[in-house]
Design an enzyme around this catalytic site. Sequence first.
Site, PDB file in Angstrom:
ATOM      1  N   LYS A 106       0.825  -1.231   0.000  1.00 39.00           N
ATOM      2  CA  LYS A 106       0.000   0.000   0.000  1.00 39.00           C
ATOM      3  C   LYS A 106       0.848   1.265   0.000  1.00 39.00           C
ATOM      4  CE  LYS A 106      -0.155  -0.420   4.908  1.00 39.00           C
ATOM      5  NZ  LYS A 106       0.293  -1.705   5.249  1.00 39.00           N
ATOM      6  N   VAL A 133      -5.363  -2.671   0.257  1.00 37.27           N
ATOM      7  CA  VAL A 133      -6.374  -1.994   1.074  1.00 37.27           C
ATOM      8  C   VAL A 133      -7.232  -3.039   1.788  1.00 37.27           C
ATOM      9  CG1 VAL A 133      -8.368  -0.439   1.080  1.00 37.27           C
ATOM     10  CG2 VAL A 133      -6.485  -0.039  -0.516  1.00 37.27           C
ATOM     11  N   GLY A 135      -6.687  -5.739   3.554  1.00 28.29           N
ATOM     12  CA  GLY A 135      -6.308  -7.156   3.537  1.00 28.29           C
ATOM     13  C   GLY A 135      -7.238  -8.082   2.780  1.00 28.29           C
ATOM     14  N   ILE A 137     -10.474  -8.181   2.521  1.00 22.24           N
ATOM     15  CA  ILE A 137     -11.781  -7.698   2.031  1.00 22.24           C
ATOM     16  C   ILE A 137     -11.647  -7.318   0.550  1.00 22.24           C
ATOM     17  CG2 ILE A 137     -13.618  -6.003   2.349  1.00 22.24           C
ATOM     18  CD1 ILE A 137     -12.554  -5.457   5.143  1.00 22.24           C
ATOM     19  N   GLU A 191       2.975  -2.577  14.985  1.00 19.01           N
ATOM     20  CA  GLU A 191       4.425  -2.689  14.799  1.00 19.01           C
ATOM     21  C   GLU A 191       5.124  -2.233  16.071  1.00 19.01           C
ATOM     22  OE1 GLU A 191       5.580  -3.584  11.735  1.00 19.01           O
ATOM     23  OE2 GLU A 191       3.539  -3.668  10.963  1.00 19.01           O
ATOM     24  N   ASP A 202      -1.041   5.070   7.830  1.00 19.88           N
ATOM     25  CA  ASP A 202      -1.387   3.805   7.161  1.00 19.88           C
ATOM     26  C   ASP A 202      -2.808   3.910   6.566  1.00 19.88           C
ATOM     27  OD1 ASP A 202      -0.968   0.716   6.875  1.00 19.88           O
ATOM     28  OD2 ASP A 202      -2.905   0.928   7.864  1.00 19.88           O
ATOM     29  N   LYS A 206      -4.282   4.008   2.430  1.00 20.08           N
ATOM     30  CA  LYS A 206      -5.380   3.194   1.898  1.00 20.08           C
ATOM     31  C   LYS A 206      -6.488   4.094   1.349  1.00 20.08           C
ATOM     32  CE  LYS A 206      -4.086  -0.442   5.097  1.00 20.08           C
ATOM     33  NZ  LYS A 206      -4.191  -0.893   6.479  1.00 20.08           N
ATOM     34  N   GLY A 303      -3.192 -10.067   8.126  1.00 19.36           N
ATOM     35  CA  GLY A 303      -3.026 -11.493   8.438  1.00 19.36           C
ATOM     36  C   GLY A 303      -2.570 -12.247   7.203  1.00 19.36           C
TER      37      GLY A 303
END
Length: 433
Positions: A106, A133, A135, A137, A191, A202, A206, A303
Site C-alpha cells: 500500500k 487496502v 487485507g 476484504i 508494529e 497507514d 489506503k 493477516g
Amino acid sequence: MGNKISIGLLGLGVVGSGVIKLIENHQEKLVHQLGADVQVKSVLVRNLDKQRDVDLDRTFLTTNPDDVLNDPEIDLIIEVMGGIDEAREYILKAFSAKKHVVTANKDLVALHGPELQKAARKNKCDFYYEASVAGGIPILRGITEGLSSDRIRKVMGIVNGTTNYILTKMDQEGLSYEVALKQAQELGFAEADPTSDVEGLDAARKMAILARLSFSMDVDLEDVEVKGISDISLDDLKYASQLGYTMKLIGYADFRDRQLEVNVQPTMLAKNHPLASVSDEYNAVYVYGDAVGETMFYGPGAGSLPTATAITSDVVSVIKNMLLGVTGSQYVDPHFNKELKESDKCFGQFYVRLHVKDEVGVFSRISALFNELNISFKRILQNPIIKHEKAEIIVVTHQTSLENFQTALNHLNDLDAVMETKSYYKVEGDAEK
Ligand code: HSE
C-alpha cells in the site's frame, strides 16, 4: 503459454508464506477455474538460511532479483517484500520484461500507483493490488467491478486494524491508550514502532488508493488530511458513549460537484451507523452510491491467509486476462481532473469539549458566538468540576461547514470565559439517545 503458469515471488515473509500455502492448498480450485497449473517457480529472499513458516525447497530461493525478474518462463510477479524504492524498481523492471505484477504494497501504491499503472499499460501488462487496502476484504473489486455502473458519492473506512483494536479496548474495557497499544503490539497487530498506524498514515495511504478508484481521479497521498488517535482520552470516549456515539478512526472520502474531500480522523459515529459495530482489529468499508445506496464490506484487514486470498484472487484475474489476451486494461484511466474542496464546501457535525469558568453568562457568550456563525446546537452537556471552580461543556453541532466550525474554535479561544478547548471531533450520523 501452455497450461502451466509460473510465478515469481519477491519476498517470503508472513504474507509471502501465506501465498505459497494458499496456492498449494487451493491448487485444485485454481486448476478448475483456470484450466492451468499455477506454480511458484522462484522466490527472492534476503537470507537463504532463515527459518520459515512454509515448507519450500531451498532450490526455489534466490538472493538475486534478476533470477526472478529476467526468467523468461515467469509470467507473473508477486511483490510482497514491502518498502518503496527497491519494490518500485523491481516492478518497473518486471513491466519492461512484459511480466504482470500483483502487489500488496500500500505504501508503494499510494505513492507511485499512477506511475506504475502507466508503465503497466504501456507494456500491456496487468497491475493488481487488491491486498493493499483492507487485507482480505475484496473492496477494490467491489468498487471497480461490483459498483462499476454506479456513481459513488461517499466512502468511509475503518481501514486500520491496530487503531480499531486500541479504540475498541479503550471504549469497551476502559483501558488506557498506552495499555491498549501494548496489547495490540503483544498480539502482533501493531508494529514495534506504531507511529504510522496510530498517527493515521497507514489509513491515509489506503484512503488515497480507495479515493482514486472510487472517484476516478489521481489522488495523491498529500491530498489526504490526517489526524491520528494518540491524544484521544477516556473522557471523550465516555462522553461519546453517553451521547450515543462511538469513536472510530475513519477514513472519509466524499465526491460532489466534481470536488473531492478526503481525510482520516477520529470520528464519533452514531451507534446505529453501520461502521459503529466494527470492533477489535476488523476492518470495514462503507460505500454510498447514487443507485445502490448504502453498502458495507467487512472482514479481516491483515493477516497471512486473509491477505493471501486477495493476492491470489488478483493472480486468478491476471491469468484469466492472459488467457483471453486482454491484459493491461483492468483499471480505466482517471476520468476527472483532481479538484479538492475548500473548507467552506466540507460539511459535517462536530463535537467540542470545553473547560470554562463556572460563572454567570458563560453559556450565553458561547451561544452568541455560534449564533453569529449560524451554527446550531444539536446536543449540550454540562458538568461542574467543583474542586477547580470550572465547568465542562460539551456541544454537538448540527451540520455546518468546516470553515465555520474552525472559525468558531478560533473565537472560542479568544473568549475570556473559555479556559481551554480540551478536544474536538467530527460527528457522523444521528444518535438515537
Ligand atoms: N498495520 C495495518 C493495520 C495492517 O493495523 O491495519 C496492514 O495494513
